[in-house]
Design a protein around this motif. Structure first.
Motif, PDB file in Angstrom:
ATOM      1  N   GLN A 526     -24.921 -36.587  80.680  1.00 40.89           N
ATOM      2  CA  GLN A 526     -25.444 -36.725  79.368  1.00 40.89           C
ATOM      3  C   GLN A 526     -24.531 -37.080  78.288  1.00 40.89           C
ATOM      4  OE1 GLN A 526     -28.862 -34.035  78.178  1.00 40.89           O
ATOM      5  NE2 GLN A 526     -27.972 -32.596  79.727  1.00 40.89           N
ATOM      6  N   THR A 527     -23.433 -37.706  78.668  1.00 38.19           N
ATOM      7  CA  THR A 527     -22.455 -38.257  77.794  1.00 38.19           C
ATOM      8  C   THR A 527     -22.729 -38.944  76.923  1.00 38.19           C
ATOM      9  OG1 THR A 527     -21.604 -39.948  79.695  1.00 38.19           O
ATOM     10  CG2 THR A 527     -20.563 -37.497  79.485  1.00 38.19           C
ATOM     11  N   HIS A 528     -23.933 -39.579  77.184  1.00 38.95           N
ATOM     12  CA  HIS A 528     -24.345 -40.612  76.025  1.00 38.95           C
ATOM     13  C   HIS A 528     -24.575 -39.815  74.699  1.00 38.95           C
ATOM     14  CE1 HIS A 528     -28.059 -38.676  77.712  1.00 38.95           C
ATOM     15  NE2 HIS A 528     -28.620 -38.794  76.582  1.00 38.95           N
ATOM     16  N   ILE A 529     -24.890 -38.590  74.554  1.00 35.22           N
ATOM     17  CA  ILE A 529     -24.706 -37.557  73.574  1.00 35.22           C
ATOM     18  C   ILE A 529     -23.797 -37.723  72.649  1.00 35.22           C
ATOM     19  CG2 ILE A 529     -25.372 -35.357  72.647  1.00 35.22           C
ATOM     20  CD1 ILE A 529     -27.659 -34.888  75.085  1.00 35.22           C
ATOM     21  N   ILE A 530     -22.731 -37.495  73.377  1.00 33.90           N
ATOM     22  CA  ILE A 530     -21.290 -37.643  72.600  1.00 33.90           C
ATOM     23  C   ILE A 530     -21.214 -38.778  71.965  1.00 33.90           C
ATOM     24  CG2 ILE A 530     -18.990 -37.597  73.056  1.00 33.90           C
ATOM     25  CD1 ILE A 530     -19.284 -35.886  75.698  1.00 33.90           C
ATOM     26  N   ASN A 531     -21.455 -40.090  72.751  1.00 32.83           N
ATOM     27  CA  ASN A 531     -21.413 -41.422  72.084  1.00 32.83           C
ATOM     28  C   ASN A 531     -22.447 -41.475  70.714  1.00 32.83           C
ATOM     29  OD1 ASN A 531     -19.466 -42.169  73.739  1.00 32.83           O
ATOM     30  ND2 ASN A 531     -21.086 -42.756  75.308  1.00 32.83           N
ATOM     31  N   GLU A 532     -23.492 -41.010  71.062  1.00 28.20           N
ATOM     32  CA  GLU A 532     -24.811 -41.168  69.548  1.00 28.20           C
ATOM     33  C   GLU A 532     -24.145 -40.348  68.707  1.00 28.20           C
ATOM     34  OE1 GLU A 532     -28.098 -39.807  71.926  1.00 28.20           O
ATOM     35  OE2 GLU A 532     -28.095 -41.698  73.112  1.00 28.20           O
ATOM     36  N   VAL A 533     -23.582 -39.241  68.835  1.00 26.68           N
ATOM     37  CA  VAL A 533     -23.273 -38.069  67.873  1.00 26.68           C
ATOM     38  C   VAL A 533     -21.854 -38.717  67.257  1.00 26.68           C
ATOM     39  CG1 VAL A 533     -22.361 -35.807  67.153  1.00 26.68           C
ATOM     40  CG2 VAL A 533     -23.878 -36.031  68.803  1.00 26.68           C
ATOM     41  N   TYR A 534     -21.200 -39.458  67.926  1.00 23.53           N
ATOM     42  CA  TYR A 534     -20.201 -40.102  67.146  1.00 23.53           C
ATOM     43  C   TYR A 534     -20.407 -41.135  66.588  1.00 23.53           C
ATOM     44  CZ  TYR A 534     -15.807 -43.033  66.707  1.00 23.53           C
ATOM     45  OH  TYR A 534     -14.824 -43.778  66.109  1.00 23.53           O
ATOM     46  N   LYS A 535     -21.444 -42.086  66.767  1.00 20.10           N
ATOM     47  CA  LYS A 535     -21.827 -43.100  66.162  1.00 20.10           C
ATOM     48  C   LYS A 535     -22.616 -42.580  64.810  1.00 20.10           C
ATOM     49  CE  LYS A 535     -24.705 -47.205  66.248  1.00 20.10           C
ATOM     50  NZ  LYS A 535     -25.204 -47.153  64.768  1.00 20.10           N
ATOM     51  N   LYS A 536     -23.564 -41.586  64.709  1.00 17.79           N
ATOM     52  CA  LYS A 536     -23.992 -41.031  63.724  1.00 17.79           C
ATOM     53  C   LYS A 536     -23.162 -40.448  62.572  1.00 17.79           C
ATOM     54  CE  LYS A 536     -28.313 -39.796  66.095  1.00 17.79           C
ATOM     55  NZ  LYS A 536     -29.108 -38.629  66.731  1.00 17.79           N
ATOM     56  N   SER A 537     -22.266 -39.740  63.263  1.00 22.42           N
ATOM     57  CA  SER A 537     -20.991 -39.364  62.449  1.00 22.42           C
ATOM     58  C   SER A 537     -20.285 -40.474  61.592  1.00 22.42           C
ATOM     59  CB  SER A 537     -20.107 -38.262  63.322  1.00 22.42           C
ATOM     60  OG  SER A 537     -20.819 -37.298  63.845  1.00 22.42           O
ATOM     61  N   LYS A 538     -19.798 -41.494  62.445  1.00 22.67           N
ATOM     62  CA  LYS A 538     -19.019 -42.578  62.051  1.00 22.67           C
ATOM     63  C   LYS A 538     -19.984 -43.344  60.889  1.00 22.67           C
ATOM     64  CE  LYS A 538     -14.998 -44.597  62.221  1.00 22.67           C
ATOM     65  NZ  LYS A 538     -13.730 -44.015  62.035  1.00 22.67           N
ATOM     66  N   ASP A 539     -21.135 -43.448  61.106  1.00 22.51           N
ATOM     67  CA  ASP A 539     -22.214 -44.072  60.173  1.00 22.51           C
ATOM     68  C   ASP A 539     -22.020 -43.501  58.631  1.00 22.51           C
ATOM     69  OD1 ASP A 539     -22.479 -46.045  61.960  1.00 22.51           O
ATOM     70  OD2 ASP A 539     -24.615 -45.359  62.579  1.00 22.51           O
ATOM     71  N   GLN A 540     -21.947 -42.250  58.656  1.00 18.52           N
ATOM     72  CA  GLN A 540     -22.052 -41.399  57.478  1.00 18.52           C
ATOM     73  C   GLN A 540     -20.803 -41.047  56.788  1.00 18.52           C
ATOM     74  OE1 GLN A 540     -24.545 -37.782  57.773  1.00 18.52           O
ATOM     75  NE2 GLN A 540     -23.080 -37.192  59.607  1.00 18.52           N
ATOM     76  N   GLU A 541     -19.597 -41.572  57.627  1.00 11.65           N
ATOM     77  CA  GLU A 541     -18.238 -40.995  57.205  1.00 11.65           C
ATOM     78  C   GLU A 541     -17.746 -41.192  55.652  1.00 11.65           C
ATOM     79  OE1 GLU A 541     -13.705 -41.325  58.804  1.00 11.65           O
ATOM     80  OE2 GLU A 541     -15.248 -43.182  59.094  1.00 11.65           O
ATOM     81  N   ASN A 542     -18.433 -42.312  55.184  1.00 12.47           N
ATOM     82  CA  ASN A 542     -18.209 -42.746  53.798  1.00 12.47           C
ATOM     83  C   ASN A 542     -19.266 -42.248  52.742  1.00 12.47           C
ATOM     84  OD1 ASN A 542     -15.710 -43.676  54.451  1.00 12.47           O
ATOM     85  ND2 ASN A 542     -16.642 -45.702  55.245  1.00 12.47           N
TER      86      ASN A 542
END
Length: 633
Positions: A526-542
């Protein structure tokens, strides 16, 4: 806690309400306030051993005399270092001219810390910076008494970058970005502003300039200053401040994250980070001690008038539960009861883990701070055994014999002191191999009390953060006793998220619970969850902190608490260990049952009490994925 984490910090404030002559006559010393400050700090030494500092303000000295004194120490025993330095000077005077120690006027003009208002601070260097310049109290100096500000606190702000920009917008040019300097300059700005408003008002009234100074001192609106200063603060804080003319305050954050307690009588006002130290130092009952309300400031005016004033609208109270589990000393009656209950509530899970085999189980605790939780476990086990005795005796009916009773009462657990920390063994060696060997021997083990291959060995710990000491030391030394099963029971739940309000738990990859969840995602494809959380986190970084969502929770969602605990057990068990190892954690529900008034649980649940918490966990996850081993705030 078997492994050290650091906590920021401890404060002690004392305001003497009588002239120094009063304390000399009643207590035989002109340094009553200083002596009490020493005791308050010593009784809170658990809150900071990296450094300490004190400050004192003397009232009503003639111009030309120094009326603010300050000293710091970052030695290995900072409290002792500070007060020995002061007492050595007083002892020298006592030997040469003892009458001087009763001359209040001479003392105030010639001897440091012969004053009426004191502020002490104990520091744990969360950032590992324990240079003298990083220690509290800090001072913002000015030739106007009413603009001098002395500050110390137990705090951490999550939005220092945002606050720095606001200082710049106010026209200031800050030379540091730390939260200490940010807070100092923010309060200082509005203190200056309040002074200017009053000055202009009294100047219009054609008052003489010296009289204007006295009027400003009498009428400074501390509540207004603190309300404006703290408007945009995001974090946990108990901040103590002294003004040069004699006003003082302690401001607490709106969620009540960081603690502050106070006591007032007709002789003193005293504020500390922990309640029992006031009981000890002033011999007063617990009901006489009050908690500074969240969002309020305790304000002590130069004339002695004291009260709590609203400075920032309170939000849902989320007092730090780690204070109850670990940081605060267990001599507080409420904390003592709560820690006992934490141990009691672990009992069903422990009994299940040992298949209720009490005769072949030995119970202990590591470290000493887990002793109270252990006592709660002991009491609950005794109650459990009593129930067994009653049930079995009732089943026997009229067939009771001495032999039957002996067999029934043989069902009981054994309580032993298994591992004792060698406090003289210090882990200062820098080479990894040498340090690891040293860590492995930090605890001395008691041999000969475990039946090899038969007994279960159960040990209570306060909490498990990184698990390093467990893996490198504790599990190995427990295994050397050859128990059938080793069970480590944590009185705290799994620590899953970084703290950003004063505890040194800032990086996700430090947490064994986070590592276990990541490994489980890999194990279950289920490593796709790690990637999805990273994308969501990066999208709201600013995004602004109010708009950030804690998506890191999704890392844990596919698994039960038990599954993560099992993975933690696997990760922390060295390959050479012969015993079966199981790690048990407190549940969130039981934590809340044990500490009903202290529901700050963000490090366990990810439910941060302020928006800045979500910002920090978001940044922490991005740092983890991008391989940056730095703090997220």
């Amino acid at each position: 806690m078997s492994e050290q984490i650091k906590h920021e910090c401890g404060i002690a404030l004392i305001r003497l309400l009588k002239p120094l002559e009063f304390y000399l006559a009643k207590y035989g010393t002109s340094f009553y306030g200083l002596n009490k400050l020493h005791l308050l700090m010593q009784k809170q030494h658990n809150r900071g051993q990296d450094g300490a500092g004190i400050a004192c303000i003397k009232f009503d000295l003639e111009p030309g005399n120094k009326y603010i004194n300050k000293t710091h120490s970052n030695s290995s025993s900072p409290i002792k270092d500070i007060f020995n330095g002061i007492y050595d000077k007083l002892n020298a005077i006592k030997e040469k001219n003892p009458k001087r120690l009763k001359d209040i006027s001479w003392l105030k003009q010639n001897i440091e810390f012969a004053g009426e208002l004191f502020l002490g601070h104990l520091r744990y260097g969360t950032y590992g910076q324990n240079q003298i310049e990083n220690l509290h109290p800090v001072i913002r100096e000015n030739n106007w008494k009413t603009k001098n500000l002395v500050l110390a606190g137990n705090f951490n702000l999550t939005n220092v970058d945002e606050l720095f920009e606001k200082l710049v917008d106010l026209g200031q040019y800050p030379v540091e970005t730390s939260d200490t300097i940010t807070i100092l300059e923010k309060i200082g700005h509005f203190l200056d502003e309040e002074n200017e408003v009053l000055y202009r008002q009294y100047k219009k009234e054609a008052l003489y300039k010296k009289n204007i100074t006295d009027k400003i001192a009498q009428n400074l609106n501390i509540q207004n200053i603190l309300s404006k200063s703290s408007e945009y603060w995001d974090g946990g804080y108990s901040i103590a401040g002294l003004l040069g003319h004699g006003d003082a305050f302690v401001l607490r954050d709106p969620a009540g994250i960081r603690p502050a307690f106070y006591y007032k009588d007709d002789e003193v006002v005293v504020v500390t980070s922990e309640r029992p130290v006031i009981q000890t130092a002033f011999n007063v009952p617990v009901e006489k001690i009050k908690e500074v309300k969240p969002g309020f400031a305790l304000i002590i005016k130069k004339n002695g008038e004291t009260g709590e004033f609203l400075c920032k609208k309170p939000i849902d109270k989320k007092s730090c539960s780690f204070e109850r589990i670990y940081f605060s000393r267990g001599t507080d009656i409420d904390i003592y009861k709560e820690r006992k209950k934490l141990g009691k509530l672990l009992t069903p899970s422990i009994l299940k883990a040992i298949d209720y085999d009490l005769p072949n189980s030995v119970f202990s605790f590591i470290p000493n701070t887990a002793a109270v939780a252990f006592r709660g476990l002991v009491e609950e086990l005794h109650l459990f055994c009593t129930k067994i005795y009653k049930d079995k005796i009732i089943q026997l009916g009229n067939k009771i014999t001495s032999e039957n009773l002996d067999e029934i009462f043989s069902i009981k657990p054994k309580f032993e002191e298994i591992a004792v920390k060698d406090i003289k063994l210090r882990t200062f060696i820098t080479q990894d191999t040498q340090r690891d060997d040293l860590v492995a021997h930090v605890y001395d083990v008691t041999y000969g009390i475990i039946k090899k291959g038969i007994d279960n060995l159960i040990v209570i710990d306060d909490s498990i953060v990184r698990g390093t000491t467990l893996k490198q030391s504790i599990i190995r030394i427990l295994d050397s006793l050859y128990p059938k099963k080793i069970i480590i029971a944590s009185s705290a739940p799994q620590i899953r998220y970084p703290d950003c309000y004063g505890i040194d738990m800032a990086k996700l990859n430090d947490f064994i619970a986070f590592k276990a969840a990541i490994e489980l995602l890999k194990d279950t494809n289920q490593t796709h969850i790690i990637n999805e959380v990273y994308k969501k986190s990066k999208d709201q970084e600013n995004l602004h902190k109010e708009k950030i969502i804690n998506y890191v929770k999704e890392i844990y969602m596919p698994f039960t608490t038990e599954q993560i605990s099992e993975k933690i057990s696997e990760l922390l068990t060295p390959k050479e260990i012969q015993s079966e190892v199981k790690i048990i954690y407190q549940t969130i529900e039981d934590l809340h049952e044990a500490t009903p008034e202290h529901k700050g649980d963000w490090y366990f649940t990810g439910n941060y009490p302020t928006p800045g918490g979500n910002k920090v966990v978001n940044k922490s996850f991005i740092n983890y994925i991008e391989g940056r081993n730095v703090r997220a705030y």
